[in-house]
Design a protein around this motif. Structure first.
Motif, PDB file in Angstrom:
ATOM      1  N   TYR A 139      10.471  -4.451  41.594  1.00  0.00           N
ATOM      2  CA  TYR A 139      11.794  -5.080  41.480  1.00  0.00           C
ATOM      3  C   TYR A 139      11.660  -6.594  41.325  1.00  0.00           C
ATOM      4  O   TYR A 139      12.320  -7.207  40.480  1.00  0.00           O
ATOM      5  N   LYS A 140      10.796  -7.184  42.111  1.00  0.00           N
ATOM      6  CA  LYS A 140      10.589  -8.629  42.073  1.00  0.00           C
ATOM      7  C   LYS A 140      10.138  -9.078  40.680  1.00  0.00           C
ATOM      8  O   LYS A 140      10.558 -10.133  40.183  1.00  0.00           O
ATOM      9  N   LEU A 141       9.297  -8.288  40.031  1.00  0.00           N
ATOM     10  CA  LEU A 141       8.711  -8.669  38.742  1.00  0.00           C
ATOM     11  C   LEU A 141       9.336  -7.919  37.571  1.00  0.00           C
ATOM     12  O   LEU A 141       8.757  -7.884  36.482  1.00  0.00           O
ATOM     13  N   LYS A 142      10.498  -7.330  37.774  1.00  0.00           N
ATOM     14  CA  LYS A 142      11.113  -6.491  36.731  1.00  0.00           C
ATOM     15  C   LYS A 142      11.433  -7.262  35.460  1.00  0.00           C
ATOM     16  O   LYS A 142      11.507  -6.687  34.370  1.00  0.00           O
ATOM     17  N   ASP A 143      11.633  -8.571  35.560  1.00  0.00           N
ATOM     18  CA  ASP A 143      11.937  -9.388  34.391  1.00  0.00           C
ATOM     19  C   ASP A 143      10.709 -10.104  33.838  1.00  0.00           C
ATOM     20  O   ASP A 143      10.830 -10.959  32.953  1.00  0.00           O
ATOM     21  N   THR A 144       9.539  -9.772  34.364  1.00  0.00           N
ATOM     22  CA  THR A 144       8.290 -10.343  33.862  1.00  0.00           C
ATOM     23  C   THR A 144       7.759  -9.444  32.750  1.00  0.00           C
ATOM     24  O   THR A 144       7.361  -8.303  33.017  1.00  0.00           O
ATOM     25  N   PRO A 145       7.744  -9.889  31.502  1.00  0.00           N
ATOM     26  CA  PRO A 145       7.418  -9.016  30.363  1.00  0.00           C
ATOM     27  C   PRO A 145       6.068  -8.319  30.470  1.00  0.00           C
ATOM     28  O   PRO A 145       5.930  -7.158  30.074  1.00  0.00           O
ATOM     29  N   GLU A 146       5.059  -9.014  30.994  1.00  0.00           N
ATOM     30  CA  GLU A 146       3.714  -8.431  31.000  1.00  0.00           C
ATOM     31  C   GLU A 146       3.448  -7.529  32.204  1.00  0.00           C
ATOM     32  O   GLU A 146       2.381  -6.941  32.310  1.00  0.00           O
ATOM     33  N   TYR A 147       4.434  -7.422  33.117  1.00  0.00           N
ATOM     34  CA  TYR A 147       4.193  -6.603  34.307  1.00  0.00           C
ATOM     35  C   TYR A 147       4.807  -5.221  34.146  1.00  0.00           C
ATOM     36  O   TYR A 147       5.984  -5.073  33.838  1.00  0.00           O
ATOM     37  N   ASP A 148       3.990  -4.193  34.337  1.00  0.00           N
ATOM     38  CA  ASP A 148       4.438  -2.803  34.322  1.00  0.00           C
ATOM     39  C   ASP A 148       3.884  -2.139  35.572  1.00  0.00           C
ATOM     40  O   ASP A 148       2.676  -1.994  35.719  1.00  0.00           O
ATOM     41  N   ALA A 149       4.757  -1.727  36.481  1.00  0.00           N
ATOM     42  CA  ALA A 149       4.317  -1.173  37.766  1.00  0.00           C
ATOM     43  C   ALA A 149       3.467   0.077  37.597  1.00  0.00           C
ATOM     44  O   ALA A 149       2.707   0.441  38.499  1.00  0.00           O
ATOM     45  N   LYS A 150       3.590   0.762  36.444  1.00  0.00           N
ATOM     46  CA  LYS A 150       2.810   1.985  36.217  1.00  0.00           C
ATOM     47  C   LYS A 150       1.436   1.705  35.620  1.00  0.00           C
ATOM     48  O   LYS A 150       0.629   2.609  35.494  1.00  0.00           O
ATOM     49  N   ASP A 151       1.193   0.453  35.238  1.00  0.00           N
ATOM     50  CA  ASP A 151      -0.070   0.084  34.606  1.00  0.00           C
ATOM     51  C   ASP A 151      -1.134  -0.113  35.681  1.00  0.00           C
ATOM     52  O   ASP A 151      -1.018  -1.009  36.522  1.00  0.00           O
ATOM     53  N   PRO A 152      -2.176   0.715  35.685  1.00  0.00           N
ATOM     54  CA  PRO A 152      -3.210   0.601  36.740  1.00  0.00           C
ATOM     55  C   PRO A 152      -3.997  -0.698  36.678  1.00  0.00           C
ATOM     56  O   PRO A 152      -4.704  -1.038  37.618  1.00  0.00           O
ATOM     57  N   ARG A 153      -3.866  -1.449  35.584  1.00  0.00           N
ATOM     58  CA  ARG A 153      -4.586  -2.719  35.475  1.00  0.00           C
ATOM     59  C   ARG A 153      -3.874  -3.843  36.208  1.00  0.00           C
ATOM     60  O   ARG A 153      -4.372  -4.957  36.266  1.00  0.00           O
ATOM     61  N   LEU A 154      -2.688  -3.552  36.752  1.00  0.00           N
ATOM     62  CA  LEU A 154      -1.891  -4.556  37.449  1.00  0.00           C
ATOM     63  C   LEU A 154      -1.617  -4.091  38.870  1.00  0.00           C
ATOM     64  O   LEU A 154      -1.862  -2.950  39.229  1.00  0.00           O
ATOM     65  N   GLY A 155      -1.077  -4.990  39.681  1.00  0.00           N
ATOM     66  CA  GLY A 155      -0.543  -4.587  40.979  1.00  0.00           C
ATOM     67  C   GLY A 155      -1.478  -4.727  42.157  1.00  0.00           C
ATOM     68  O   GLY A 155      -2.266  -5.665  42.252  1.00  0.00           O
ATOM     69  N   ILE A 156      -1.383  -3.764  43.079  1.00  0.00           N
ATOM     70  CA  ILE A 156      -2.075  -3.835  44.364  1.00  0.00           C
ATOM     71  C   ILE A 156      -3.591  -3.864  44.176  1.00  0.00           C
ATOM     72  O   ILE A 156      -4.153  -3.037  43.467  1.00  0.00           O
ATOM     73  N   VAL A 157      -4.244  -4.810  44.834  1.00  0.00           N
ATOM     74  CA  VAL A 157      -5.695  -4.944  44.731  1.00  0.00           C
ATOM     75  C   VAL A 157      -6.390  -4.291  45.925  1.00  0.00           C
ATOM     76  O   VAL A 157      -7.475  -3.735  45.790  1.00  0.00           O
ATOM     77  N   HIS A 158      -5.767  -4.342  47.088  1.00  0.00           N
ATOM     78  CA  HIS A 158      -6.325  -3.715  48.293  1.00  0.00           C
ATOM     79  C   HIS A 158      -5.160  -3.218  49.129  1.00  0.00           C
ATOM     80  O   HIS A 158      -3.995  -3.443  48.782  1.00  0.00           O
ATOM     81  N   ARG A 159      -5.429  -2.529  50.218  1.00  0.00           N
ATOM     82  CA  ARG A 159      -4.356  -1.944  51.012  1.00  0.00           C
ATOM     83  C   ARG A 159      -4.570  -2.204  52.496  1.00  0.00           C
ATOM     84  O   ARG A 159      -5.703  -2.358  52.946  1.00  0.00           O
ATOM     85  N   ILE A 160      -3.464  -2.243  53.218  1.00  0.00           N
ATOM     86  CA  ILE A 160      -3.522  -2.186  54.678  1.00  0.00           C
ATOM     87  C   ILE A 160      -2.584  -1.077  55.121  1.00  0.00           C
ATOM     88  O   ILE A 160      -1.674  -0.684  54.391  1.00  0.00           O
ATOM     89  N   ASP A 161      -2.800  -0.580  56.286  1.00  0.00           N
ATOM     90  CA  ASP A 161      -2.081   0.580  56.774  1.00  0.00           C
ATOM     91  C   ASP A 161      -0.598   0.288  56.961  1.00  0.00           C
ATOM     92  O   ASP A 161      -0.195  -0.859  57.200  1.00  0.00           O
ATOM     93  N   LYS A 162       0.206   1.329  56.882  1.00  0.00           N
ATOM     94  CA  LYS A 162       1.654   1.214  57.045  1.00  0.00           C
ATOM     95  C   LYS A 162       2.036   0.417  58.290  1.00  0.00           C
ATOM     96  O   LYS A 162       2.881  -0.477  58.241  1.00  0.00           O
ATOM     97  N   ASP A 163       1.437   0.713  59.423  1.00  0.00           N
ATOM     98  CA  ASP A 163       1.822   0.082  60.677  1.00  0.00           C
ATOM     99  C   ASP A 163       0.972  -1.125  61.029  1.00  0.00           C
ATOM    100  O   ASP A 163       1.039  -1.628  62.147  1.00  0.00           O
ATOM    101  N   THR A 164       0.187  -1.598  60.079  1.00  0.00           N
ATOM    102  CA  THR A 164      -0.528  -2.864  60.232  1.00  0.00           C
ATOM    103  C   THR A 164       0.249  -3.923  59.463  1.00  0.00           C
ATOM    104  O   THR A 164       0.668  -3.689  58.332  1.00  0.00           O
TER     105      THR A 164
END
Length: 356
Positions: free
Chosen positions: A144-169
């Motif tokens: 939602y934050k980047l919805k107006d950014t032309p080069e960002y596609d949330a479904k594109d695996p080349r973009l987005g989350i790089v690492h993860r932390i747990d839900k309750d962390t």
């Protein structure tokens, strides 16, 4: 030819239920030794032939991000391979297909530039959609934050989350806004050159002021939803955690943990392994009164503490990495969230007036 690729993520539902994944599960690692009789060939063409279902364009992006090494030196996509060259490749692993719906979820963005965002994630927010959490995640919020950014596609695996932390962390997490940043940051996490420190409240008075915990971490042979330490043998993956006691509060201790590796539930499992389970960590038994007295007032005090911080008391406080485009070292620190701050004040009050 040798191909030492990492195993696939074990089970989609299982790994998304325990969504703090081993960092290496987010990347693919390949290693090849060129045959003696191999003729001259561009390395991007060679790899597109030898790596299944990977486009030449994706390989070229990995080369631009210094994620392709020949004899331990980064090369560009036009490098001509030679017989007996040893080639190593690190790329982000494409996730299984999910529909990402942009959702207007508030985000605490502590830093943003053209390539990335650093977000201070609150406890209770799942990072990535998965089993049981298809909406309401941080990925939906970023979309939602980047919805107006032309080069960002949330479904594109080349973009987005790089690492993860747990839900309750709670704490810091970095998001890549373009493919170059994703590849470059992924390589930093894979090669363990990032700087990450956590703060945790654990049960018991930790004997040493600081120490090093080493022990392979893998899924429990008795319960697949738990991780455990295997001190001997080849089961699990090498894991190293460095800890330092920040404050002693009677029956609990505030510790700082520095990760040398990034395994699933690493801090939670390693601290339990040395006898200091994280406070209110339900999955690993920290939601029981593990230290203290049998007095009713004390038991009620601890229950009140559980209510104040209704999750494992773990916060990703510090995150450092190299900005992919500029080469600048970036360091960020997130203050303790309100629930952990209130929890510590409660224990400090107990220490100053220990009558229960």
């Amino acid at each position: 030819m040798i191909n030492d690729s990492f195993d696939e993520i074990e089970d989609f539902a299982e790994d998304n239920f325990t969504d703090e994944q081993d960092d290496t599960q987010l990347y693919e690692h390949y290693r090849f030794v060129v045959d003696k009789g191999q003729g001259a060939m561009r390395i991007d063409k060679y790899l597109s032939i030898h790596i299944v279902n990977v486009s030449r364009n994706r390989i070229q992006q990995a080369a631009e991000a210094n994620c392709i090494l020949v004899n331990d030196n980064p090369v560009k996509s036009n490098y001509k391979i030679k017989p007996l060259d040893t080639i190593s490749v690190v790329m982000n692993r494409p996730p299984r297909e999910l529909e990402i719906i942009p959702e207007d979820i508030p985000l605490d963005i502590v830093y943003e530039d053209q390539d990335l965002m650093v977000i201070n994630k609150p406890p209770g927010l799942v990072v990535h959609p998965g089993f049981g959490n298809y909406q309401g995640t941080m990925v939906n919020a970023v979309a939602y934050k980047l919805k107006d950014t032309p080069e960002y596609d949330a479904k594109d695996p080349r973009l987005g989350i790089v690492h993860r932390i747990d839900k309750d962390t709670s704490g810091l997490i970095v998001v890549a806004k373009n493919a170059y940043a994703k590849a470059h940051l992924s390589a930093q996490f894979f090669n363990k050159t990032t700087k990450r420190q956590y703060v945790a409240l654990v049960w018991g008075s930790v004997e040493n002021d600081e120490g090093r915990i080493e022990g392979n971490i893998g899924r429990s042979l008795k319960d697949r939803m738990l991780m455990t330490v295997f001190p001997e043998g080849d089961y699990g993956k090498t894991a190293v955690t460095h800890y330092k006691v920040l404050e002693r509060l009677g029956y609990v201790s505030l510790v700082q943990c520095k990760l040398e590796t990034g395994r699933t539930h690493q801090i939670r499992v390693h601290m339990k392994y040395i006898g200091h389970t994280l406070f209110n960590d339900e999955r690993y038994g920290g939601n029981e009164i593990l230290k203290g007295t049998n007095f009713t007032k004390y038991k009620q005090f601890v229950q009140n503490c559980f209510s104040i911080c209704p999750r494992q008391a773990l916060h990703a406080q510090t995150l450092g990495f190299i900005q992919p485009r500029t080469g600048e070292e970036l360091m960020f620190e997130a203050p303790l969230p309100e629930d952990m701050t209130s929890l510590l004040e409660k224990w400090r009050g107990y220490i100053s007036n220990r009558s229960i």
